[in-house]
Design an enzyme around this catalytic site. Structure first.
Site, short mmCIF file in Angstrom:
data_model
loop_
_atom_site.label_atom_id
_atom_site.label_comp_id
_atom_site.label_asym_id
_atom_site.label_seq_id
_atom_site.Cartn_x
_atom_site.Cartn_y
_atom_site.Cartn_z
N ASP A 11 5.85 3.65 -2.71
CA ASP A 11 5.62 3.66 -4.16
C ASP A 11 5.22 5.03 -4.72
O ASP A 11 4.71 5.89 -4.00
CB ASP A 11 4.57 2.61 -4.55
N GLU A 66 1.26 1.05 -1.89
CA GLU A 66 0.02 1.54 -1.28
C GLU A 66 -1.01 1.83 -2.37
O GLU A 66 -2.22 1.71 -2.13
CB GLU A 66 0.29 2.81 -0.47
ZN LIG Z 1 -2.13 8.21 -3.31
ZN LIG Z 2 -0.69 8.13 -0.44
#
Ligand SMILES: [Zn+2]
Ligand SMILES: [Zn+2]
Length: 397
Positions: free
Chosen positions: A84, A142
């Protein structure tokens, strides 16, 4: 073994232009957490081009693929990349600049993903030269709670086959390209968000005796909560309590009815994490009550703390030293930021290391999560080969 290492280095060199092309494609086409649809499609397509059979749709946009070596059942090592991007407007003037206004790969997850694609190709080409199984994990989100890793685990990414160990990497703009950083044991912090609403009774500032002042209550609470760090915490146990938002929306002569406070609680011990939260809640509620008001103490739980399994990390570090040379291995400090790789580290033996991406001579020095973050792309040839070598070495351990 050293012959195999030479082979890996040659393969990493041979495909470095392709891995850089992957990285630039991903960098130009960033997607936010849980929205990595095109990215996942690209990853799956590239894995199929290598000759693998990826499984799509894990936690929405996660992709998992298996590479079976000889005696595939003997042992499995998991390699993880996150996919991401962040809601940041890129300020770099580069040919591969983000094509999506306000979205940017400013944490290097494009690097992790393209690197793992390169590693996949190398390991697939060498699958007759190692025993065991490699599990490639491309995960979403994440950067956003509850974290793609936690959802991937819930959906069974650590089963069938179950990795004996998980290995992940992260770019490090503070470490020169060519160097790799390691730390055994506690490395990154758990992250919990705190939302306090301190309630009193507002009114004319000239008549405090008729009011229950939430501004004063909230101020006492802020000061008192720091005693959790200074008096209740074991000094050997790192923790941070920070409040970045304090809203008392009155004016010079009007005291408001309530004050809202927001902060973050970070530590490196799951037991102490819960204990500290319990103490804070009790203290805040008690202070407000004793002053005639009340406090609503809400907690949004984030990621656990990241622990690098000591023996695994020692083995991985030794293998990295063989590949990179001792002069290119550096020690990492504790870092009180959060990282959802921590979820894996709470379930299986895990090792999370840092890939140097800094090049001061070329002005590549910006930190992650900034609009000018970039990397020295020569890090990719290193990272693809290194992770291949680490995986094979770990399978043989
Ligand atoms: Zn980050
Ligand atoms: Zn990261």
């Amino acid at each position: 073994m050293s012959q195999l290492q030479e082979k890996i280095k040659a393969l990493a060199k041979e495909q470095s232009a392709q891995v850089i092309a992957h990285r630039r494609h991903l960098h130009s086409n960033p997607e936010l957490s849980f929205e990595e649809f095109k990215t996942a499609g690209y990853v799956a397509q590239q894995l199929r081009a290598i000759g693998l059979d990826p499984q799509e749709g894990f936690a929405g946009t996660g992709v998992v693929a298996i590479i079976e070596g000889r005696n595939a059942e003997s042992r499995t090592v998991g390699l993880r990349a996150d996919m991401d991007a962040l809601p940041i407007l890129e300020a770099n003037d580069v040919p591969y600049k983000s094509l999506v206004p306000g979205v940017m790969h400013a944490c290097g997850h494009d690097v992790h993903t393209s690197s793992l694609l390169g590693t996949a190709r190398i390991l697939h080409q060498l699958k007759d030269e190692f025993d065991g199984t490699i599990k490639l994990v491309f995960q979403p989100a994440e950067e956003k709670a509850p974290g793609g890793a936690s959802l991937m685990i819930k959906e069974g990414v650590l089963e069938n086959p179950r990795p004996a160990s998980m290995v992940g990497q992260h770019v490090a703009p503070n470490i020169p390209v060519g160097k790799i950083g390691f730390r055994e044991g506690m490395y990154m912090a758990s992250t919990d968000e705190l939302y306090l609403t301190v309630k009193g009774k507002g009114g004319h500032a000239a008549a405090p005796h008729q009011l229950v002042d939430p501004v004063l209550m909230a101020s006492h609470i802020i000061v008192a909560l720091q005693q959790i760090i200074s008096r209740n915490r074991n000094p050997a146990n790192p923790a941070v309590l920070s409040f970045g938002r304090f809203i008392a929306d009155g004016v010079t002569n009007v005291i408001p009815d309530e004050v809202t406070i927001q902060g973050t609680w970070r530590c490196m011990d799951e037991v102490w994490r819960a204990e500290g939260l319990g103490k804070m809640k009790k203290l805040a509620e008690g202070i407000a009550e004793s002053m005639g008001g009340s406090c609503v103490f809400d907690i949004v739980h984030g990621y656990p703390f990241l622990k690098n399994h000591p023996e695994l990390t020692r083995r991985i570090r030794t293998a990295a030293t063989q590949y990179m040379g001792a002069e290119n291995i550096v020690d990492l400090d504790l870092w009180m930021a959060g990282e959802d790789f921590a979820f894996y580290s709470q379930v299986v033996d895990s090792c999370f290391y840092r890939l140097g991406t800094r090049n001061e001579a070329r002005g590549i020095v910006s930190g992650v999560h900034t609009p000018t973050f970039d990397i020295d792309e020569s890090a990719l040839e290193i990272s693809t080969g290194l992770m291949s070598w680490l995986a094979i070495a770990e399978l043989a351990s």
